[in-house]
Design a protein around this motif. Sequence first.
Motif, PDB file in Angstrom:
ATOM      1  N   PRO A  93     -25.256   0.925  15.997  1.00 57.28           N
ATOM      2  CA  PRO A  93     -25.402   2.386  15.945  1.00 57.28           C
ATOM      3  C   PRO A  93     -24.038   3.066  15.984  1.00 57.28           C
ATOM      4  O   PRO A  93     -23.067   2.543  16.543  1.00 57.28           O
ATOM      5  N   ILE A  94     -23.977   4.242  15.412  1.00 54.06           N
ATOM      6  CA  ILE A  94     -22.761   5.036  15.465  1.00 54.06           C
ATOM      7  C   ILE A  94     -22.486   5.460  16.905  1.00 54.06           C
ATOM      8  O   ILE A  94     -23.397   5.561  17.732  1.00 54.06           O
ATOM      9  N   ASN A  95     -21.182   5.650  17.235  1.00 50.47           N
ATOM     10  CA  ASN A  95     -20.758   6.178  18.539  1.00 50.47           C
ATOM     11  C   ASN A  95     -21.164   5.258  19.683  1.00 50.47           C
ATOM     12  O   ASN A  95     -21.529   5.710  20.764  1.00 50.47           O
ATOM     13  N   THR A 149     -11.554  -2.256  22.266  1.00 48.50           N
ATOM     14  CA  THR A 149     -12.884  -1.671  22.338  1.00 48.50           C
ATOM     15  C   THR A 149     -12.805  -0.263  21.776  1.00 48.50           C
ATOM     16  O   THR A 149     -11.942   0.530  22.173  1.00 48.50           O
ATOM     17  N   LEU A 150     -13.718   0.069  20.844  1.00 49.19           N
ATOM     18  CA  LEU A 150     -13.699   1.387  20.210  1.00 49.19           C
ATOM     19  C   LEU A 150     -15.111   1.854  19.938  1.00 49.19           C
ATOM     20  O   LEU A 150     -16.086   1.118  20.099  1.00 49.19           O
ATOM     21  N   LYS A 151     -15.212   3.102  19.534  1.00 49.25           N
ATOM     22  CA  LYS A 151     -16.458   3.674  19.037  1.00 49.25           C
ATOM     23  C   LYS A 151     -16.226   4.086  17.591  1.00 49.25           C
ATOM     24  O   LYS A 151     -15.243   4.773  17.294  1.00 49.25           O
ATOM     25  N   TRP A 152     -17.128   3.685  16.701  1.00 46.22           N
ATOM     26  CA  TRP A 152     -17.066   4.168  15.326  1.00 46.22           C
ATOM     27  C   TRP A 152     -17.740   5.524  15.262  1.00 46.22           C
ATOM     28  O   TRP A 152     -18.871   5.690  15.728  1.00 46.22           O
ATOM     29  N   VAL A 178     -27.088   5.366  11.658  1.00 47.68           N
ATOM     30  CA  VAL A 178     -27.573   6.449  12.519  1.00 47.68           C
ATOM     31  C   VAL A 178     -28.227   5.876  13.771  1.00 47.68           C
ATOM     32  O   VAL A 178     -28.916   4.859  13.726  1.00 47.68           O
ATOM     33  N   GLU A 179     -28.038   6.543  14.916  1.00 46.50           N
ATOM     34  CA  GLU A 179     -28.692   6.146  16.153  1.00 46.50           C
ATOM     35  C   GLU A 179     -30.115   6.700  16.185  1.00 46.50           C
ATOM     36  O   GLU A 179     -30.338   7.889  15.903  1.00 46.50           O
ATOM     37  N   GLY A 231     -34.955   3.213  24.379  1.00 46.52           N
ATOM     38  CA  GLY A 231     -33.516   3.027  24.194  1.00 46.52           C
ATOM     39  C   GLY A 231     -33.041   3.609  22.871  1.00 46.52           C
ATOM     40  O   GLY A 231     -33.795   4.251  22.131  1.00 46.52           O
ATOM     41  N   VAL A 232     -31.758   3.372  22.582  1.00 53.12           N
ATOM     42  CA  VAL A 232     -31.144   3.849  21.342  1.00 53.12           C
ATOM     43  C   VAL A 232     -30.749   2.643  20.501  1.00 53.12           C
ATOM     44  O   VAL A 232     -30.129   1.706  21.004  1.00 53.12           O
ATOM     45  N   SER A 233     -31.120   2.657  19.241  1.00 43.57           N
ATOM     46  CA  SER A 233     -30.757   1.570  18.340  1.00 43.57           C
ATOM     47  C   SER A 233     -30.215   2.183  17.059  1.00 43.57           C
ATOM     48  O   SER A 233     -29.889   3.368  17.012  1.00 43.57           O
ATOM     49  N   TYR A 234     -30.120   1.375  16.025  1.00 42.92           N
ATOM     50  CA  TYR A 234     -29.573   1.820  14.758  1.00 42.92           C
ATOM     51  C   TYR A 234     -30.682   2.061  13.746  1.00 42.92           C
ATOM     52  O   TYR A 234     -31.783   1.531  13.851  1.00 42.92           O
TER      53      TYR A 234
END
Length: 743
Positions: free
Chosen positions: A459-461, A501-504, A537-538, A545-548
Amino acid sequence: MIQAQNALEFNGTNNYVEIPYAATNNSAQFTVEFWARVDSGTGAYRAPLSNRADGPLRGYNFYANSSNLWEFTVGSGGSVWEYFPGPAVVIGAWTHLAATYDGSIYRFYVNGVLVGTPLVAGYSPNTAKPMRIGAGTTETTPEFFFPGAVDEVKVWNYARSESEINDNKNTNLPVPQTGLVSYYRFEDGSATSKTGNNDGNLINSPTLVTGVNIATTAPTVISGTSEVCIDDSTTLTASGGTTNLNVVDVWYADTCGGEAFSEGWDTQPYTTESITVNSTTNGILNVTSTTTDPIINMYGIGSFDPLVNKYINIRYKVVSGTANHAQIFFLNSTNTTASGNYYLDVPLISDNTWRIATLNMSLKADNTVNPKWIESNITGWRFDFATNSGVTMDIDFIELGSSPIIETGSSIIVTPNTDTTYHVKRKGPNANTTCISQVVTVNTRPTPSFTTQPAGIIPINTDVTYITETGKTNYSWSIPGVLNTDYSIVSGGTVLDDNLTLKWLSYGNKTVAVNYENSNACLAATSISSNITNVLVEVVTKYGGVSYAGDLDAVSIKGALGVGGAVNKHGAYNYTGSVLAVGDSYEGGIVGYILQPGDPGFDADVQHGLIISASDQSNRVNNGTYGQGNGPQYETPVDIGSGQSNTELVAPEVSGGAVFIAYNLSLNGYSDWFLPSRNELLKIYENRTIIGGFVTTGNELYWTSSFNKANANFAYHVNFTTGVATEGRTNFTDPSARAVRSF
């Protein structure tokens, strides 16, 4: 010892050479070089050469100083001399001294080695006083008398390079030479300049010493990096020891040449045919070819094992003419005269520069069938030094040995692929020293890899972590896009970190790359890229929960599971299928462009963009409106997002052409196709390679739905070779039509 020559010797009391002032000896840029031998004296300054004035201080001086060090001083028009302290004076040893100034930087060389750090300073030339050799204080009564001998004084009107100094310091130069303004050799006991200018006068009878022999000894030090990474180069420099005229440093790899025979033109017998022998001065054979077969016969040189001694090395300089090739016809007990079955040739470079030519005689073309080179011991050869008439060449030496010469000169640049021992010795007329050596160790480079990287879809972010090998140094992370627009860094990613470690923050296929050095400080030849991660997209899952986007557990607005429509984490309802990358097949065509932040219609939670048909709808078609002229006034913007409304406005008013074809297209189950606007088509042009199917050569044009507001006879088309959009008459039939639809 090498060939004897003459020099001037000074008593250190009252004799010297005085050269009247000459502007040419005092140029704004200069090189001054000479050989000097100090015979006695400590605790006092002794000047082998001085060219100075005071009030203010101008010109320059060379000294053996009171601490028994070589020293060069220069005046910049002030009250204090700039000075370079050099190495210790060795009483009774010949030493080569040189100083240069290029208009901003001074350099001082002793025996061809740069002393200290180059000095940036101004220079004020001597404008009135004489130059003195063997004494100093040229602005008044002479002092600092020199107890010793001086020879080969050269004054140049430009700053010569270190290699130029080293390549010529052991050579009696022919004149004229570009930039050489004065040249004092003292071979007849006079101070006459070989250039014909600036003759000097002998004061109180300096002594002509003849038969001077300057001992040539092996270099003592090889400097330069002794450890390199594979594919890297290093410069090795030989220094120390002593040299004389026409002596050169000769370099070999792995062994010290294994020299079995070397032709000395002043000692070894030889005969010539179709050649004019011009001179053998200082051991250099200068010859001119009078036919296309200039021959030097060297028979009866000995008996040498060809299995060991297969390399013939020639040091030469083509002074004039074009030599083309040199040829060696080798002799042995079977073949005692020159034969075409027993020869090899080597191309020569005709540029008036000293070169090395090497022949590996074991490579004779028919050796495998009829191994002539190894059939018996080598006893001599015929050397044809050119294949043209009228070629004048200097030949220093020709040698037979077990190794090729890789270079000559005080410095060489090497690029070893394995650990290699480099050897250097000094070679010249009656001089052939032992070798010294230096091992250059070659270290391997690392091969970067990832030990941890994210899944193929995320997922994004969302925090994602990349980890590479630990225990390395100087990590270099490469992340595509713009910081805080396309990604944000959570932790790591510095030169000290083996992790990132990052967030896209934007959608699409993402990779990062990393490189680093190993414990040998070797950088990998290329970085490694991570696997492709598709950022989607999340969405909310049935578990809360949150997925893609595309997760089979995504919850739709009706509470159903599966892909197609789902609720994103912000509570919004949006499409979450897999059309997320340019080039994907989707809904009747190919994804040609995905809206980006700043584009009209962009939504951070829902992907939108353009789908383009897989092939042209028409080749060589007009755009339908020609003849309407200033009739209908079409408001057809060029912006992204305007193509569909442009098409819907214009198409009903025409009966054919690109905009009409797109508007009426029904393809793959879809009938909402339109002709893209100018800016939409430019974005598709940027992705043309990924999309495929376009003609991108020959200035292929494609129509847009952006018409001229004031005159419907004109509309934009885009050149798919150059990417340039221009207006053209709509009756123009060279462009093609390619329809798009939006998602």
